[in-house]
Design a protein around this motif. Structure first.
Motif, PDB file in Angstrom:
ATOM      1  N   SER A 375      41.436  48.298  40.340  1.00  0.00           N
ATOM      2  CA  SER A 375      42.748  48.631  40.910  1.00  0.00           C
ATOM      3  C   SER A 375      43.147  47.572  41.921  1.00  0.00           C
ATOM      4  N   PRO A 376      44.462  47.401  42.151  1.00  0.00           N
ATOM      5  CA  PRO A 376      44.903  46.382  43.105  1.00  0.00           C
ATOM      6  C   PRO A 376      44.344  46.636  44.506  1.00  0.00           C
ATOM      7  N   LEU A 377      43.968  45.546  45.147  1.00  0.00           N
ATOM      8  CA  LEU A 377      43.462  45.612  46.519  1.00  0.00           C
ATOM      9  C   LEU A 377      44.633  45.729  47.489  1.00  0.00           C
ATOM     10  N   LEU A 378      44.584  46.731  48.366  1.00  0.00           N
ATOM     11  CA  LEU A 378      45.553  46.867  49.449  1.00  0.00           C
ATOM     12  C   LEU A 378      44.815  46.651  50.764  1.00  0.00           C
ATOM     13  N   THR A 391      52.485  46.775  43.866  1.00  0.00           N
ATOM     14  CA  THR A 391      51.357  46.037  43.300  1.00  0.00           C
ATOM     15  C   THR A 391      51.631  45.832  41.819  1.00  0.00           C
ATOM     16  N   SER A 392      50.719  45.170  41.153  1.00  0.00           N
ATOM     17  CA  SER A 392      50.878  44.985  39.708  1.00  0.00           C
ATOM     18  C   SER A 392      50.832  46.313  38.968  1.00  0.00           C
ATOM     19  N   ASP A 393      50.376  47.374  39.626  1.00  0.00           N
ATOM     20  CA  ASP A 393      50.342  48.689  38.979  1.00  0.00           C
ATOM     21  C   ASP A 393      51.704  49.378  38.981  1.00  0.00           C
ATOM     22  N   ASN A 394      52.448  49.291  40.109  1.00  0.00           N
ATOM     23  CA  ASN A 394      53.650  50.111  40.223  1.00  0.00           C
ATOM     24  C   ASN A 394      54.971  49.344  40.275  1.00  0.00           C
ATOM     25  N   LEU A 395      54.915  48.013  40.268  1.00  0.00           N
ATOM     26  CA  LEU A 395      56.186  47.280  40.375  1.00  0.00           C
ATOM     27  C   LEU A 395      57.051  47.433  39.127  1.00  0.00           C
ATOM     28  N   TRP A 396      56.438  47.917  38.033  1.00  0.00           N
ATOM     29  CA  TRP A 396      57.193  48.037  36.775  1.00  0.00           C
ATOM     30  C   TRP A 396      58.150  49.223  36.789  1.00  0.00           C
ATOM     31  N   GLN A 397      58.126  49.979  37.867  1.00  0.00           N
ATOM     32  CA  GLN A 397      59.081  51.080  38.013  1.00  0.00           C
ATOM     33  C   GLN A 397      60.357  50.633  38.720  1.00  0.00           C
ATOM     34  N   LEU A 398      60.415  49.371  39.138  1.00  0.00           N
ATOM     35  CA  LEU A 398      61.626  48.854  39.785  1.00  0.00           C
ATOM     36  C   LEU A 398      62.811  48.893  38.812  1.00  0.00           C
ATOM     37  N   ASN A 399      63.952  49.280  39.312  1.00  0.00           N
ATOM     38  CA  ASN A 399      65.189  49.226  38.526  1.00  0.00           C
ATOM     39  C   ASN A 399      66.239  48.326  39.158  1.00  0.00           C
ATOM     40  N   THR A 400      65.975  47.923  40.394  1.00  0.00           N
ATOM     41  CA  THR A 400      66.899  47.055  41.115  1.00  0.00           C
ATOM     42  C   THR A 400      66.161  45.787  41.534  1.00  0.00           C
ATOM     43  N   LEU A 401      66.767  44.646  41.290  1.00  0.00           N
ATOM     44  CA  LEU A 401      66.139  43.382  41.662  1.00  0.00           C
ATOM     45  C   LEU A 401      66.120  43.245  43.184  1.00  0.00           C
ATOM     46  N   PRO A 412      46.819  33.744  40.599  1.00  0.00           N
ATOM     47  CA  PRO A 412      47.610  33.729  39.358  1.00  0.00           C
ATOM     48  C   PRO A 412      48.712  34.773  39.326  1.00  0.00           C
ATOM     49  N   ILE A 413      48.414  36.011  39.727  1.00  0.00           N
ATOM     50  CA  ILE A 413      49.435  37.064  39.677  1.00  0.00           C
ATOM     51  C   ILE A 413      50.571  36.756  40.636  1.00  0.00           C
ATOM     52  N   GLY A 414      50.217  36.346  41.858  1.00  0.00           N
ATOM     53  CA  GLY A 414      51.246  36.032  42.842  1.00  0.00           C
ATOM     54  C   GLY A 414      52.157  34.909  42.399  1.00  0.00           C
ATOM     55  N   ALA A 501      49.428  40.924  46.059  1.00  0.00           N
ATOM     56  CA  ALA A 501      48.694  40.356  44.920  1.00  0.00           C
ATOM     57  C   ALA A 501      47.457  39.628  45.440  1.00  0.00           C
ATOM     58  N   LEU A 502      46.554  40.401  46.037  1.00  0.00           N
ATOM     59  CA  LEU A 502      45.369  39.833  46.682  1.00  0.00           C
ATOM     60  C   LEU A 502      44.085  40.109  45.910  1.00  0.00           C
ATOM     61  N   GLY A 503      44.219  40.404  44.642  1.00  0.00           N
ATOM     62  CA  GLY A 503      43.029  40.668  43.850  1.00  0.00           C
ATOM     63  C   GLY A 503      42.889  42.143  43.520  1.00  0.00           C
ATOM     64  N   ARG A 504      41.759  42.485  42.889  1.00  0.00           N
ATOM     65  CA  ARG A 504      41.548  43.850  42.413  1.00  0.00           C
ATOM     66  C   ARG A 504      40.158  44.326  42.795  1.00  0.00           C
ATOM     67  N   VAL A 505      40.033  45.630  42.952  1.00  0.00           N
ATOM     68  CA  VAL A 505      38.779  46.262  43.364  1.00  0.00           C
ATOM     69  C   VAL A 505      38.266  47.131  42.220  1.00  0.00           C
ATOM     70  N   ALA A 506      36.986  46.998  41.910  1.00  0.00           N
ATOM     71  CA  ALA A 506      36.393  47.736  40.796  1.00  0.00           C
ATOM     72  C   ALA A 506      36.522  49.242  40.994  1.00  0.00           C
ATOM     73  N   ASN A 507      36.849  49.947  39.906  1.00  0.00           N
ATOM     74  CA  ASN A 507      36.951  51.413  39.929  1.00  0.00           C
ATOM     75  C   ASN A 507      35.565  52.020  39.708  1.00  0.00           C
ATOM     76  N   THR A 508      34.897  52.343  40.800  1.00  0.00           N
ATOM     77  CA  THR A 508      33.526  52.879  40.703  1.00  0.00           C
ATOM     78  C   THR A 508      33.406  54.298  41.241  1.00  0.00           C
ATOM     79  N   LYS A 509      34.507  54.879  41.668  1.00  0.00           N
ATOM     80  CA  LYS A 509      34.445  56.213  42.277  1.00  0.00           C
ATOM     81  C   LYS A 509      35.184  57.232  41.417  1.00  0.00           C
ATOM     82  N   GLY A 510      34.695  58.470  41.510  1.00  0.00           N
ATOM     83  CA  GLY A 510      35.418  59.570  40.885  1.00  0.00           C
ATOM     84  C   GLY A 510      34.922  59.988  39.522  1.00  0.00           C
ATOM     85  N   PHE A 511      33.821  59.389  39.032  1.00  0.00           N
ATOM     86  CA  PHE A 511      33.324  59.832  37.724  1.00  0.00           C
ATOM     87  C   PHE A 511      31.795  59.911  37.676  1.00  0.00           C
ATOM     88  N   GLY A 512      31.165  60.095  38.841  1.00  0.00           N
ATOM     89  CA  GLY A 512      29.747  60.435  38.841  1.00  0.00           C
ATOM     90  C   GLY A 512      28.771  59.319  39.130  1.00  0.00           C
TER      91      GLY A 512
END
Length: 715
Positions: A375-378, A391-401, A412-414, A501-512
């Motif tokens: 997931s994107p690092l905040l 972030t790269s996860d939620n910016l696709w909901q933008l409707n206004t420039l 690269p993402i930035g 856009a500072l990188g991503r953090v591994a999803n290691t929590k929430g599934f045991g």
């Protein structure tokens, strides 16, 4: 080679030359020592200590200089001094001599060998660092491998000197004892082959194999120890359960189904993972629109008068989501179900190394592959949460420039998003703490992207750090305080949207995973070995959650190894190979790379040469108004082997494919040069780069001879 190394080498060569010149080896033959045994025994009776010392020094010298005769000296020592005194003297003298030879080899040759062959030796070096004592002990116990060769070769590896000394002392003891024991009966020995008979040789070989066999058993016991406290099911519902339906999970489950294994794929959100839904696919769809807008703005260069009346950003984002929908069937539940994968939507929870719960049902499985992505690092920056960061996860909901867009992070993402939004009409500020964009890339390549972005209107602030965000009040815009790391001054920047856009953090929590206490790396990714196994041998991890590369194709590449190893590892396991892994930053021009760049070659002390072809010289690039960038190839000195390639140019990612194929199958630049490329195409850039190498490495002496031949032919 420096003067001290040269001097030491000359001393060693001189001593060996003197030994050969005076034929001193004649005194270390079985016939000679048997003939002189009685005379020597009479002489040493009155000067025993001096004889001990002389023999000790002589033995060290012979072994240190790798001279033939150590075996004869061993027999002689036993005959003159008896079993125990000679065993002690020879054991220590041989180890000291071997260590001197080891140190000489290391001092004179190690740097040169590692610089020249460092990349090829990387795996061997790692193995020696981890298991060097076992390898050395095995070699010492088996008398088949020449004694002097072990000393010299080990000197070129990273094994510690004290490890070499003590392991050699122990490992050579058995063979030394056999020779010493034989030497006490010197008069009955007619040849060295009588000392170690075939049964004795087999016994020593078995003794040499014992450390590796013991290590294998110990590793197996350790691997099974992690299962203590867990109850293993007697039967299993599945051969494999895969958690996460991104690139790594999809490929893992597909391979398992293809080989007729029972496999369940569990996804809590959307099939296709980040790449399809929030990453690669939507970003490239947005970049394509931005590129079209930019081409229209530049149409006058082609003699076309064109004007953009309006960019309907809502329509742009609608198209982005339509592209996602068009590609969704490729990763859909329907498709994978037809392939034989049992697809389940829900939250997976690992209950034990063999049990996974989803939707209230417990599935027993022989193996588990974790492919939960990242997931994107905040970052923890004051006020960031109050300004609703994108972030790269939620910016696709933008409707206004956004009118004024602030992007934090020059990776690269930035860079991709900064250029795309700028081309669509936003005023973009891109901030990076480092002194260059794309910090992993060579400076010349990164600077090219920097100048392109700034030329197009992106405001790029290098060596700046965001320290606080201020929520929008009565003013129209939010504000961010930046520290200028060069001048130590603080500046204020206003914006209406921020993308982090500072990188991503591994999803290691929430599934045991907490229940299993899986080990993680300092970066937060799950720790895996070369086979992509966690500390539980039947649990694997791939993709962003495992690292070290956060690339869709890297996840798919790892998935093959994890899936095959999990299903067939009892018979054969495969180490993941990242030696030829391409990557592309999709700016315009694109920055594409495979293998080493100059930064990495320097950090790894690898000697290299660079050959650069300017794309501005390429006919097709000129015709397409894309005559910018370069192709840079790294090779070893005097070799056409490709160590790495960096491309900055139009469709650089496509141009990279030929080099990637060549590296994967060990084809050099000569092979590329001799391959016919269609004219006029961008692909000719690869051939012309090979031509740059060929011209720089032309055989000048041979050409001079050919020139004289042609002169002679004209007479």
């Amino acid at each position: 080679m420096n003067k001290k190394k040269t001097l030491l080498l000359l001393v060693i060569v001189s001593l060996i030359a003197l030994w050969l010149h005076f034929d001193l080896g004649q005194y270390l033959t079985l016939e000679f020592i048997k003939q002189e045994q009685l005379a020597l025994q009479v002489k040493i009776e009155s000067q025993l200590f001096t004889a001990y010392l002389f023999f000790f020094v002589l033995y060290i010298a012979v072994t240190a200089l790798s001279l033939p005769g150590a075996a004869i000296l061993t027999l002689l020592g036993a005959a003159l001094f008896g079993f125990w005194p000679s065993l002690i003297i020879i054991s220590f003298a041989s180890t000291i001599g071997a260590t001197l030879a080891f140190l000489s080899s290391r001092y004179i040759l190690q740097d040169w060998v590692q610089q020249r062959f460092g990349q090829r030796l990387a795996t061997i070096n790692q193995g020696i660092e981890n298991e060097g004592a076992f390898y050395l002990l095995t070699l010492r116990l088996i008398p088949v491998v020449p004694f002097f060769l072990i000393n010299l070769l080990m000197g070129l590896t990273p094994i510690k000197t004290r490890t070499f000394f003590f392991v050699s002392q122990l490992g050579m003891l058995a063979g030394t004892a056999i020779y010493v024991n034989a030497g006490t009966q010197l008069s009955n020995i007619n040849s060295l082959s009588e000392i170690i008979s075939f049964p004795v040789l087999i016994s020593l070989v078995l003794l040499g194999i014992f450390p590796l066999l013991a290590k294998t058993i110990i590793n197996y016991i350790k691997s099974q120890k992690v299962y203590s406290g867990w109850q293993k099911p007697t039967t299993f519902d599945q051969n494999l359960v895969v958690i996460g339906a991104g690139a790594g999970g999809l490929v893992s489950s597909y391979i398992a189904a293809a080989v007729k294994a029972e496999v369940t794929l569990i996804e809590r959100h959307k099939m296709g993972g980040d790449c399809l839904n929030t990453g690669c696919v939507p970003s490239k769809a947005l970049i394509r629109v931005a590129h079209s807008a930019y081409e229209l703005q530049q149409a006058k260069q082609f003699g076309i008068e064109a004007k953009i009346e309006k960019i309907d950003f809502k329509a742009v984002m609608t198209r982005v989501h339509n592209v996602i929908k068009d590609i969704e069937p490729h990763d859909s539940i329907e498709r994978y179900s037809k392939l034989g994968v049992n697809c389940v939507q829900g939250d997976a929870t690992i209950l034990s190394p063999w049990e996974v719960e989803v939707n209230g049902k417990v599935i027993t499985t022989r193996n588990i592959i974790i492919a939960t992505g990242a997931s994107p690092l905040l970052p923890n920056i004051s006020g960031l949460n109050t300004v609703n960061p994108l972030t790269s996860d939620n910016l696709w909901q933008l409707n206004t420039l956004p009118k004024k867009l602030f992007i934090l992070g020059g990776g690269p993402i930035g860079c991709e998003l900064a250029q795309a939004f700028n081309r669509l009409g936003a005023s973009v500020i891109l901030v990076e703490m480092a002194d260059q964009l794309l910090n992993r890339e060579d400076k010349d390549a990164a600077d090219f992207i920097y100048h392109t972005l700034t030329h197009e209107g992106v405001r790029v602030l290098l060596k700046h750090k965001a320290v606080s965000f201020v929520e929008k009040g009565a003013a129209q815009y939010h504000h961010v305080k930046l520290d200028d790391l060069t001048t130590e001054q603080t500046i204020d920047v206003e914006f209406d949207q921020v993308i982090v856009a500072l990188g991503r953090v591994a999803n290691t929590k929430g599934f045991g995973l907490e229940r299993l206490k899986l080990a993680t790396n300092p970066q937060g990714t799950i720790k895996v070995n070369h086979y992509l196994q966690t500390q539980y041998p039947n649990i694997y991890a791939v993709g962003d959650v495992a690292g070290p590369f956060q690339l869709t194709h890297a996840a798919a590449h790892q998935a093959w190894y994890a899936s095959v190893n999990s299903l067939f590892g009892t018979f054969k396991k495969f180490k993941a190979d990242y030696s030829v892994l391409p990557a592309v930053t999709y700016t315009a021009p694109e920055l594409a790379r495979v293998g080493l760049n100059e930064k990495e070659a320097i950090s790894q002390n690898i000697d290299y040469r660079t050959y650069t072809y300017p794309i501005s010289d390429l006919d097709r690039a000129i015709a397409d108004n894309a005559a910018e960038g370069f192709v840079k190839v790294l090779t070893p000195p005097n070799s056409d082997k490709i160590l790495g390639v960096t491309i900055v140019g139009h469709h650089g990612g496509e141009l990279l494919a030929e080099f990637t194929l060549a590296m994967r199958y060990k084809l050099g630049l000569n092979k590329i040069l001799s391959t016919i490329h269609p004219y006029p195409t961008m692909s000719e850039a690869t051939k012309y780069t090979a031509g740059v190498w060929k011209q720089a490495n032309a055989p000048q002496k041979l050409l001079a001879m050919v020139k004289r031949y042609h002169q002679w032919m004209r007479k």
